[in-house]
Design a protein around this motif. Structure first.
Motif, PDB file in Angstrom:
ATOM      1  N   TYR A  87     -34.176  26.845  43.542  1.00  0.00           N
ATOM      2  CA  TYR A  87     -35.549  27.302  43.349  1.00  0.00           C
ATOM      3  C   TYR A  87     -36.252  27.393  44.693  1.00  0.00           C
ATOM      4  O   TYR A  87     -35.927  26.663  45.643  1.00  0.00           O
ATOM      5  CB  TYR A  87     -36.334  26.322  42.465  1.00  0.00           C
ATOM      6  CG  TYR A  87     -35.850  26.202  41.042  1.00  0.00           C
ATOM      7  CD1 TYR A  87     -36.460  26.921  40.022  1.00  0.00           C
ATOM      8  CD2 TYR A  87     -34.804  25.342  40.720  1.00  0.00           C
ATOM      9  CE1 TYR A  87     -36.027  26.789  38.705  1.00  0.00           C
ATOM     10  CE2 TYR A  87     -34.366  25.209  39.422  1.00  0.00           C
ATOM     11  CZ  TYR A  87     -34.982  25.932  38.415  1.00  0.00           C
ATOM     12  OH  TYR A  87     -34.566  25.810  37.117  1.00  0.00           O
ATOM     13  N   HIS A  88     -37.218  28.284  44.756  1.00  0.00           N
ATOM     14  CA  HIS A  88     -38.214  28.274  45.835  1.00  0.00           C
ATOM     15  C   HIS A  88     -39.574  28.148  45.163  1.00  0.00           C
ATOM     16  O   HIS A  88     -40.069  29.081  44.543  1.00  0.00           O
ATOM     17  CB  HIS A  88     -38.160  29.547  46.672  1.00  0.00           C
ATOM     18  CG  HIS A  88     -39.263  29.614  47.701  1.00  0.00           C
ATOM     19  ND1 HIS A  88     -39.411  28.672  48.689  1.00  0.00           N
ATOM     20  CD2 HIS A  88     -40.283  30.500  47.861  1.00  0.00           C
ATOM     21  CE1 HIS A  88     -40.459  28.975  49.427  1.00  0.00           C
ATOM     22  NE2 HIS A  88     -41.012  30.075  48.940  1.00  0.00           N
ATOM     23  N   GLY A  89     -40.173  26.950  45.282  1.00  0.00           N
ATOM     24  CA  GLY A  89     -41.367  26.678  44.500  1.00  0.00           C
ATOM     25  C   GLY A  89     -40.983  26.562  43.043  1.00  0.00           C
ATOM     26  O   GLY A  89     -40.069  25.821  42.657  1.00  0.00           O
ATOM     27  N   ASP A  90     -41.654  27.339  42.200  1.00  0.00           N
ATOM     28  CA  ASP A  90     -41.321  27.364  40.772  1.00  0.00           C
ATOM     29  C   ASP A  90     -40.461  28.557  40.408  1.00  0.00           C
ATOM     30  O   ASP A  90     -40.124  28.757  39.236  1.00  0.00           O
ATOM     31  CB  ASP A  90     -42.614  27.398  39.941  1.00  0.00           C
ATOM     32  CG  ASP A  90     -43.425  26.127  40.110  1.00  0.00           C
ATOM     33  OD1 ASP A  90     -42.805  25.066  40.343  1.00  0.00           O
ATOM     34  OD2 ASP A  90     -44.675  26.198  40.027  1.00  0.00           O
ATOM     35  N   THR A  91     -40.083  29.360  41.402  1.00  0.00           N
ATOM     36  CA  THR A  91     -39.289  30.563  41.145  1.00  0.00           C
ATOM     37  C   THR A  91     -37.807  30.255  41.294  1.00  0.00           C
ATOM     38  O   THR A  91     -37.362  29.779  42.346  1.00  0.00           O
ATOM     39  CB  THR A  91     -39.679  31.685  42.127  1.00  0.00           C
ATOM     40  OG1 THR A  91     -41.077  31.947  42.018  1.00  0.00           O
ATOM     41  CG2 THR A  91     -38.895  32.948  41.824  1.00  0.00           C
ATOM     42  N   GLN A  92     -37.037  30.506  40.242  1.00  0.00           N
ATOM     43  CA  GLN A  92     -35.605  30.268  40.300  1.00  0.00           C
ATOM     44  C   GLN A  92     -34.933  31.422  41.025  1.00  0.00           C
ATOM     45  O   GLN A  92     -35.088  32.600  40.663  1.00  0.00           O
ATOM     46  CB  GLN A  92     -35.015  30.110  38.903  1.00  0.00           C
ATOM     47  CG  GLN A  92     -33.521  29.812  38.906  1.00  0.00           C
ATOM     48  CD  GLN A  92     -32.979  29.474  37.528  1.00  0.00           C
ATOM     49  OE1 GLN A  92     -33.742  29.099  36.642  1.00  0.00           O
ATOM     50  NE2 GLN A  92     -31.679  29.614  37.341  1.00  0.00           N
ATOM     51  N   LEU A  93     -34.164  31.080  42.076  1.00  0.00           N
ATOM     52  CA  LEU A  93     -33.473  32.102  42.858  1.00  0.00           C
ATOM     53  C   LEU A  93     -32.097  32.415  42.300  1.00  0.00           C
ATOM     54  O   LEU A  93     -31.525  33.472  42.612  1.00  0.00           O
ATOM     55  CB  LEU A  93     -33.349  31.643  44.313  1.00  0.00           C
ATOM     56  CG  LEU A  93     -34.670  31.343  45.043  1.00  0.00           C
ATOM     57  CD1 LEU A  93     -34.388  30.859  46.460  1.00  0.00           C
ATOM     58  CD2 LEU A  93     -35.567  32.567  45.068  1.00  0.00           C
ATOM     59  N   ASP A 118     -31.238  38.246  47.249  1.00  0.00           N
ATOM     60  CA  ASP A 118     -30.704  39.521  47.739  1.00  0.00           C
ATOM     61  C   ASP A 118     -29.933  39.355  49.042  1.00  0.00           C
ATOM     62  O   ASP A 118     -30.011  40.191  49.962  1.00  0.00           O
ATOM     63  CB  ASP A 118     -31.830  40.545  47.933  1.00  0.00           C
ATOM     64  CG  ASP A 118     -32.556  40.858  46.631  1.00  0.00           C
ATOM     65  OD1 ASP A 118     -31.893  40.813  45.582  1.00  0.00           O
ATOM     66  OD2 ASP A 118     -33.773  41.129  46.680  1.00  0.00           O
ATOM     67  N   GLY A 119     -29.170  38.297  49.125  1.00  0.00           N
ATOM     68  CA  GLY A 119     -28.356  38.070  50.308  1.00  0.00           C
ATOM     69  C   GLY A 119     -29.070  37.392  51.453  1.00  0.00           C
ATOM     70  O   GLY A 119     -28.456  37.141  52.501  1.00  0.00           O
ATOM     71  N   GLY A 120     -30.343  37.084  51.288  1.00  0.00           N
ATOM     72  CA  GLY A 120     -31.084  36.429  52.361  1.00  0.00           C
ATOM     73  C   GLY A 120     -30.697  34.974  52.536  1.00  0.00           C
ATOM     74  O   GLY A 120     -30.983  34.378  53.585  1.00  0.00           O
ATOM     75  N   ILE A 121     -30.054  34.401  51.512  1.00  0.00           N
ATOM     76  CA  ILE A 121     -29.633  32.998  51.569  1.00  0.00           C
ATOM     77  C   ILE A 121     -28.161  32.921  51.199  1.00  0.00           C
ATOM     78  O   ILE A 121     -27.750  33.404  50.141  1.00  0.00           O
ATOM     79  CB  ILE A 121     -30.454  32.115  50.605  1.00  0.00           C
ATOM     80  CG1 ILE A 121     -31.945  32.202  50.947  1.00  0.00           C
ATOM     81  CG2 ILE A 121     -29.973  30.676  50.659  1.00  0.00           C
ATOM     82  CD1 ILE A 121     -32.823  31.489  49.946  1.00  0.00           C
ATOM     83  N   ALA A 133     -38.818  25.516  52.224  1.00  0.00           N
ATOM     84  CA  ALA A 133     -38.148  24.504  51.401  1.00  0.00           C
ATOM     85  C   ALA A 133     -37.522  25.150  50.168  1.00  0.00           C
ATOM     86  O   ALA A 133     -38.167  25.924  49.449  1.00  0.00           O
ATOM     87  CB  ALA A 133     -39.141  23.419  50.981  1.00  0.00           C
ATOM     88  N   LEU A 134     -36.274  24.813  49.921  1.00  0.00           N
ATOM     89  CA  LEU A 134     -35.550  25.244  48.736  1.00  0.00           C
ATOM     90  C   LEU A 134     -35.257  24.014  47.884  1.00  0.00           C
ATOM     91  O   LEU A 134     -34.864  22.968  48.405  1.00  0.00           O
ATOM     92  CB  LEU A 134     -34.238  25.935  49.124  1.00  0.00           C
ATOM     93  CG  LEU A 134     -34.368  27.145  50.064  1.00  0.00           C
ATOM     94  CD1 LEU A 134     -32.988  27.645  50.461  1.00  0.00           C
ATOM     95  CD2 LEU A 134     -35.166  28.266  49.404  1.00  0.00           C
TER      96      LEU A 134
END
Length: 733
Positions: free
Chosen positions: A174-180, A193-196, A160-161
């Motif tokens: 975000y993924h969880g509480d981590t901002q992407l 890093d390009g994964g999304i 989940a994003l």
């Protein structure tokens, strides 16, 4: 006086199921059942209002028989009944081939879920409520997110994003509480890093609104679509299929079902076109070989005629030749069909076996003609064979050309045997939840559970409901005391007084406050019974005990003492429950300075005997709770205390703890000439009373009789054991 009527109805055994009693239990608990049922009904109404509605889209397709020009293989299939079955078409519709393409076209593997206000958010949005001032992260009516593209590496599949709307078309991921990272609408952004890889096509939401975005695996999306998709055949072997799809969004349901129908139609046309193309390729491969063979046969025939000076066939030989040519032509057709069948089926298939049987029959006919040919002159045989080769090969060649022309036309004109009768359309109203049915079903479930609870509780906890049940245990019943409404009021008043003083629950003196109460009348009857029961006793001491707490022992002791004192005797009530006794609270007094102080030599008897407001009634409180009450009761000092009380008073009533909880009652019973067992109506099962009696008897204490306390007027007892009717209805604790 208490008026006792004769009992009605037979008395069932304790382990029997009495339907009449169960009916009475339901009547006694009718308000509980109605309350629980009403709560379930209210919960059902709330549920159907808050539940997300599910809509249904449906379409109708028909699978017809094979269409197009004649095909030898199709003719054989029809003859043997090997046309494609409708069950196979049903499975094709449910296959991953069809549903997978629908997932790809509609991008169903991308899930976007808006964050709603807890519990009622969806309900408010469905009613068009726009964003209130106090809400920040929730998504409201008119706000939406459209994801144009979402590609992720395998490690991000199913994770989940969280997308949070920003200002001016920006957003944070975000993924969880981590901002992407951050991005903008309409721009392809890369995260992790390009994964999304994400492109947001549209974002209409206030700042802070949150959406959950998930890229699921293709298989998970197909399985989820298959769970909402269903297809059934109308009628038996009708070939008409009804397709339905359930979804929260009616437009998406209609669009997805339409795509599924088009995919199924397209693959059907492509499948039949592929069959025609395969047959055409096979026929074209045979043409050069047949042409070469025809030329060789013609050359051989011409050379033979020139050598033998144009030998011709007579009429008989010509007739044989025509039959041979016909058989060979038919055999050649079967060989081509056999070659096509061998690419599809093995030798054990019914189609292949039927083809071989037909070929064997033709070959036997040809063998018989060959025997006739062998009887002809040598020259006629030779010219016949060569002529046969030429004519048969020529017919085969012409047939091949005709078949190629037919298959070319078939391939170009293939339309399939599937047609859409009704286009996909979403029904106007939701199909789930079915509000009236759901409310009725949940209400019925609530009523059933309430009835089941009441019945199970009555079966598992069947307390004494009749004096006959105690007498069946060999325990004479000296009194049946009804439940008093005045006593309940008195207890509530004393509780309020004690609560202000920090004291425990009290009993109250009903005989002083309501001397005409039916419970007091019952105790007057007990007073008369005790007068005769204690004539043969060794002393004037009466121990009153019971199997368990909270059955009204103290109520019986205090009010019996008051009734006897009102009769002109000197009575003392001794609270021998030094753990939890509360006789003192009935007289608005304190527990200190009582039995425990006398037994521990901290006070004298004269100091602890207290005079009650009732003339002739005295009492001794329990005193301060000691650490060793059983040892104090076994001491000689307790025996001397009882002897002294017996000398000073006409009747000594000893209130004891429950016998099944502690051993105090067994110790006290040895020093009292008369012992009575109190059982509370509907609380103490007969087996529990029996165990209490046996425990006293095993200690050498004989129980003289019993008292059934707090009898209620219930339908269960009226239907089951009968009921003791009184002059007017009473209730008591």
């Amino acid at each position: 006086m208490m008026v006792k009527e004769s009992k009605t109805g037979s008395r069932p055994g304790y382990d029997d199921i009495d339907l009449g009693r169960l009916l009475g239990v339901l009547l006694d608990n009718k308000w509980l059942i109605m309350l629980v049922t009403a709560l379930f009904a209210v919960a059902a109404v709330i549920h159907v209002q808050l539940a997300t509605p599910i809509y249904r889209a449906d379409a109708l397709v028909q699978v017809e028989g094979k269409t197009g020009l004649s095909n030898p293989l199709a003719e054989v299939r029809s003859f043997l009944g090997d046309e494609p079955k409708t069950d196979a078409e049903l499975e094709i519709l449910r296959s991953r081939m069809v549903l997978g393409q629908a997932v790809d076209q509609e991008r169903l593997d991308i899930s976007v879920t808006p964050t709603r206000f807890p519990f009622v958010g969806d309900f408010l949005v469905r009613r068009g409520m726009e964003r209130p001032g106090f809400s920040r992260s929730s998504v409201w009516a008119g706000e939406y997110l459209n994801v144009g593209e979402l590609r992720v590496d395998d490690e991000w599949l199913g994770r989940a994003l969280r997308l949070v709307a920003g200002e001016g078309g920006s957003y944070r991921l975000y993924h969880g509480d981590t901002q992407l990272g951050e991005g903008r609408v309409g721009t392809t952004e890369h995260f992790a890093d390009g994964g999304i890889e994400l492109r947001v096509a549209e974002l209409e939401a206030a700042e802070g609104a949150e959406f959950t975005v998930v890229r699921r695996t293709r298989l998970a999306a197909i399985n989820q679509l298959r769970g909402r998709f269903s297809v059934t055949q109308r009628g038996r072997d009708s070939g008409v299929f009804n397709m339905t799809l359930l979804d929260e969004d009616p437009r998406r349901a209609q669009r997805t079902l339409s795509v599924i129908g088009q995919i199924y139609l397209t693959q059907n046309v492509e499948r039949q076109s592929a069959e025609a193309e395969q047959s055409l390729i096979f026929l074209e491969e045979q043409v050069p070989e047949v042409r070469t063979e025809l030329a060789r046969a013609e050359d051989a025939l011409n050379a033979f005629r020139m050598e033998h000076e144009s030998v011709d066939l007579n009429i008989e030989t010509r007739s044989v030749l025509d039959r041979v040519v016909d058989l060979d032509s038919r055999l050649s057709e079967l060989e081509m069909e056999q070659a096509e069948l061998s690419r599809r089926y093995n030798s054990s298939h019914p189609l292949y076996a039927a083809m071989m049987e037909k070929r064997n029959n033709l070959e036997r006919d040809r063998e018989r003609l060959n025997d006739r040919i062998h009887a002809l002159p040598e020259t006629q045989q030779q010219i016949l064979r060569m002529s046969r080769d030429v004519e048969v090969t020529q017919q085969v060649y012409v047939q091949l050309l005709n078949k190629i022309q037919e298959m070319s036309i078939t391939k170009a004109s293939t339309v399939g045997n599937v047609r859409i009768l009704d286009d996909a359309v979403a029904q106007p109203g939701p199909v789930e939840p079915r509000k009236p049915v759901t409310v009725v079903m949940i209400t019925l479930v609530g009523g059933f559970l309430a009835v089941a609870f009441v019945i199970v509780r009555s079966i598992l906890n069947r307390g004494v409901e009749s004096a006959d049940q105690l007498e069946d245990l060999g325990l004479p019943v000296y009194a049946t005391v009804p439940l008093s409404d005045d006593q309940q009021k008195l207890v509530r008043r004393v509780k309020r007084n004690n609560r202000r003083r920090g004291r425990s629950v009290a009993c109250g003196v009903l005989a002083q406050n309501a001397p005409d109460d039916t419970a007091v009348e019952a105790l007057r009857g007990l007073r008369t019974s005790l007068h005769f029961a204690m004539l043969e006793a060794t002393d004037n001491r009466l121990m009153i005990t019971g199997p368990s707490p909270n059955i009204g022992k103290s109520f019986i002791c205090i009010n019996l003492g008051a009734v006897v004192a009102q009769g002109g005797q000197r009575v003392v009530v001794l609270d021998a429950d030094m753990r939890k006794g509360h006789v003192h609270t009935a007289f608005d007094a304190d527990s200190k300075g009582g039995l425990s102080e006398v037994l521990s030599a901290k006070a004298e008897l004269d100091e602890v005997i207290r005079q009650s407001p009732i003339n002739g009634l005295s009492y001794v409180a329990r005193g301060k709770a000691p650490p060793n009450p059983a040892e104090l009761l076994m001491s000689e000092r307790f025996g001397k205390l009882l002897d002294a009380l017996s000398e000073r008073f006409d009747l000594v009533i000893v209130d004891t703890p429950p016998i099944l909880a502690v051993t105090d009652a067994a110790i006290i019973g040895h020093r009292c000439g008369t012992s009575l067992m109190v059982a509370r109506f509907g609380l103490n099962p007969p087996r529990e009373v029996d165990v209490a009696i046996r425990r006293l008897e095993s200690s050498g204490v004989t129980v003289k009789g019993g008292i059934l306390n707090a009898i209620e007027r219930k339908a269960a007892t009226s239907y089951g054991y009968g009921y003791y009717h009184y002059a007017y209805k009473t209730t008591q604790t």
